[in-house]
Every structure is written in structure tokens, then in C-alpha cells.
Design a protein around this motif. Structure first.
Motif, PDB file in Angstrom:
ATOM      1  N   TRP A 117       5.861   1.733   6.732  1.00 42.05           N
ATOM      2  CA  TRP A 117       5.323   3.055   6.444  1.00 42.05           C
ATOM      3  C   TRP A 117       3.903   3.129   6.950  1.00 42.05           C
ATOM      4  CZ3 TRP A 117       6.858  -0.493   2.775  1.00 42.05           C
ATOM      5  CH2 TRP A 117       5.832  -1.182   2.121  1.00 42.05           C
ATOM      6  N   VAL A 118       3.416   4.380   7.016  1.00 44.32           N
ATOM      7  CA  VAL A 118       2.036   4.577   7.449  1.00 44.32           C
ATOM      8  C   VAL A 118       1.155   4.441   6.203  1.00 44.32           C
ATOM      9  CG1 VAL A 118       0.424   6.187   8.523  1.00 44.32           C
ATOM     10  CG2 VAL A 118       2.852   6.189   9.211  1.00 44.32           C
ATOM     11  N   PRO A 119       0.271   3.461   6.147  1.00 46.65           N
ATOM     12  CA  PRO A 119      -0.535   3.294   4.936  1.00 46.65           C
ATOM     13  C   PRO A 119      -1.556   4.403   4.762  1.00 46.65           C
ATOM     14  CG  PRO A 119      -0.901   1.478   6.514  1.00 46.65           C
ATOM     15  CD  PRO A 119      -0.023   2.469   7.185  1.00 46.65           C
ATOM     16  N   GLY A 120      -1.684   4.901   3.523  1.00 41.93           N
ATOM     17  CA  GLY A 120      -2.723   5.892   3.210  1.00 41.93           C
ATOM     18  C   GLY A 120      -4.056   5.192   3.004  1.00 41.93           C
ATOM     19  N   LYS A 121      -5.110   6.007   2.762  1.00 45.35           N
ATOM     20  CA  LYS A 121      -6.435   5.407   2.526  1.00 45.35           C
ATOM     21  C   LYS A 121      -7.064   6.038   1.285  1.00 45.35           C
ATOM     22  CE  LYS A 121      -7.659   4.169   7.299  1.00 45.35           C
ATOM     23  NZ  LYS A 121      -7.009   4.892   8.360  1.00 45.35           N
ATOM     24  N   PRO A 122      -6.442   5.850   0.118  1.00 46.34           N
ATOM     25  CA  PRO A 122      -6.978   6.497  -1.088  1.00 46.34           C
ATOM     26  C   PRO A 122      -8.292   5.867  -1.531  1.00 46.34           C
ATOM     27  CG  PRO A 122      -5.225   4.978  -1.662  1.00 46.34           C
ATOM     28  CD  PRO A 122      -5.287   5.005  -0.167  1.00 46.34           C
ATOM     29  N   SER A 123      -9.125   6.713  -2.164  1.00 49.36           N
ATOM     30  CA  SER A 123     -10.361   6.180  -2.763  1.00 49.36           C
ATOM     31  C   SER A 123     -10.001   5.482  -4.069  1.00 49.36           C
ATOM     32  CB  SER A 123     -11.319   7.342  -3.052  1.00 49.36           C
ATOM     33  OG  SER A 123     -10.714   8.193  -4.013  1.00 49.36           O
ATOM     34  N   GLN A 124     -10.948   4.746  -4.627  1.00 49.82           N
ATOM     35  CA  GLN A 124     -10.736   4.098  -5.931  1.00 49.82           C
ATOM     36  C   GLN A 124     -10.427   5.151  -6.994  1.00 49.82           C
ATOM     37  OE1 GLN A 124     -10.571   0.768  -6.881  1.00 49.82           O
ATOM     38  NE2 GLN A 124     -10.388   0.566  -4.666  1.00 49.82           N
ATOM     39  N   GLU A 125     -11.094   6.320  -6.896  1.00 51.62           N
ATOM     40  CA  GLU A 125     -10.876   7.399  -7.872  1.00 51.62           C
ATOM     41  C   GLU A 125      -9.444   7.924  -7.776  1.00 51.62           C
ATOM     42  OE1 GLU A 125     -13.566   7.265  -5.760  1.00 51.62           O
ATOM     43  OE2 GLU A 125     -14.912   6.566  -7.348  1.00 51.62           O
ATOM     44  N   GLU A 126      -8.984   8.103  -6.558  1.00 57.08           N
ATOM     45  CA  GLU A 126      -7.601   8.585  -6.375  1.00 57.08           C
ATOM     46  C   GLU A 126      -6.593   7.572  -6.911  1.00 57.08           C
ATOM     47  OE1 GLU A 126      -7.987  11.469  -2.443  1.00 57.08           O
ATOM     48  OE2 GLU A 126      -8.144   9.299  -2.188  1.00 57.08           O
ATOM     49  N   LEU A 127      -6.840   6.307  -6.633  1.00 52.34           N
ATOM     50  CA  LEU A 127      -5.940   5.270  -7.160  1.00 52.34           C
ATOM     51  C   LEU A 127      -5.949   5.278  -8.679  1.00 52.34           C
ATOM     52  CD1 LEU A 127      -6.665   2.210  -4.801  1.00 52.34           C
ATOM     53  CD2 LEU A 127      -4.587   3.582  -4.896  1.00 52.34           C
ATOM     54  N   GLU A 128      -7.135   5.449  -9.260  1.00 51.91           N
ATOM     55  CA  GLU A 128      -7.268   5.460 -10.715  1.00 51.91           C
ATOM     56  C   GLU A 128      -6.515   6.668 -11.312  1.00 51.91           C
ATOM     57  OE1 GLU A 128      -7.965   3.435 -12.833  1.00 51.91           O
ATOM     58  OE2 GLU A 128      -8.425   4.555 -14.658  1.00 51.91           O
TER      59      GLU A 128
END
Ligand code: 5GP
Ligand code: ZN
Length: 136
Positions: A117-128
């Protein structure tokens, strides 16, 4: 229980012939008719469950045990360099046959397949935010 209009139920119970690699009371392991690579196999539970959501927990555990057994056997016999386990649930996820099945896809150096898959680039806030959404 078997569902009469389900092709994988009919294969799993032996009503429709298949290239069977392994069979016991609970499962049949068959060669995929449209293999990604040499030895691409499917683990089919004999009791119908459309997908992982419907699969009884005990069966889910037994599937993984069998996957390990088959993985070792395939490495030994096919001399593959790796193995992907793939399991699709729902049309959106690419499921085309609505009877739970686990793909065992032996991988060979230079086989040209791409199960990625194409990896996303979420911020720490988005992951949280996602972590909270799932766990709270
Ligand atoms: P899915 O996309 O649902 O995860 O995977 C379905 C898989 O079943 C596909 O890889 C397809 O090639 C395989 N398949 C579909 N119909 C048959 C069949 O009648 N016999 C066998 N052996 N494989 C099948
Ligand atoms: Zn079925």
C-alpha cells in the motif's frame, strides 16, 4: 454449517473438486485458481462464515495455527523466499468470495508481485486522534 449457494462451502466439503493440499475436520486448504505466485493457497473453514467478523473466535485461532503449519511446509517444499498472509473482508477490501478464506502467498525473489500500500504521513496528533477513536 454449509451454505448451498456458496462456492467455497461446496469446495470445502468436497462437492466441487479442488487441488487440495491439506484437509481435516475443520478445514480444507486448496490451490487458488488464479494464483499470484506458484503455490498460492487458500485456507477454507468448512463451516460457512462470510468474513472475519462472522468467524468464531476458536476458528480464527485454529486458522492461524494451520497457516503456520502450511507456511513451514511450503517453505520446505517450494523453497520460497517469503510468504504473505492476505485476508480480505468486504468488497471495498477486495473480497470477491463471501466465505472467509486466508490467502497463503509464497514469495520468490524477483516474482514481480506487489502486495503493498501507499504509506500515509500522519502527524502524531492525527495518530493520537485515531488511537482515541478506536480505544475510547
Ligand atoms: P478474495 O479476493 O475474495 O480475497 O479471493 C478470492 C480468491 O479465490 C481469488 O484469489 C480467486 O482466484 C480464488 N477463487 C475464486 N473462485 C475459485 C474457485 O472456484 N476455486 C479456487 N481454487 N479458487 C477460486
Ligand atoms: Zn460458504
Amino acid at each position: 454449517m454449509k451454505k448451498d449457494d456458496c462456492i467455497f462451502c461446496r469446495i470445502a466439503c468436497g462437492e466441487i473438486p479442488s487441488k487440495t493440499l491439506y484437509e481435516d475436520e475443520q478445514f480444507r486448504v486448496i490451490l487458488d485458481l488464479g494464483p499470484a505466485t506458484k503455490g498460492h493457497a487458500l485456507i477454507l473453514p468448512k463451516d460457512h462464515a462470510a468474513n472475519l467478523y462472522e468467524l468464531p473466535e476458536e476458528t480464527a485461532a485454529a486458522v492461524m495455527k494451520l497457516a503456520k503449519k502450511m507456511a513451514l511446509k511450503m517453505r520446505d517444499k517450494l523453497h520460497c523466499d517469503g510468504l504473505n498472509l492476505v485476508q480480505n473482508n468486504g468488497e471495498t477490501a477486495g473480497q470477491t468470495v463471501p466465505h472467509f478464506h486466508l490467502h497463503l502467498i509464497p514469495r520468490y525473489k524477483g516474482d514481480g508481485q506487489n502486495i503493498n500500500w501507499v504509506p500515509g504521513k500522519p502527524s502524531q496528533e492525527e495518530l493520537e486522534a485515531v488511537r482515541k477513536e478506536i480505544t475510547e
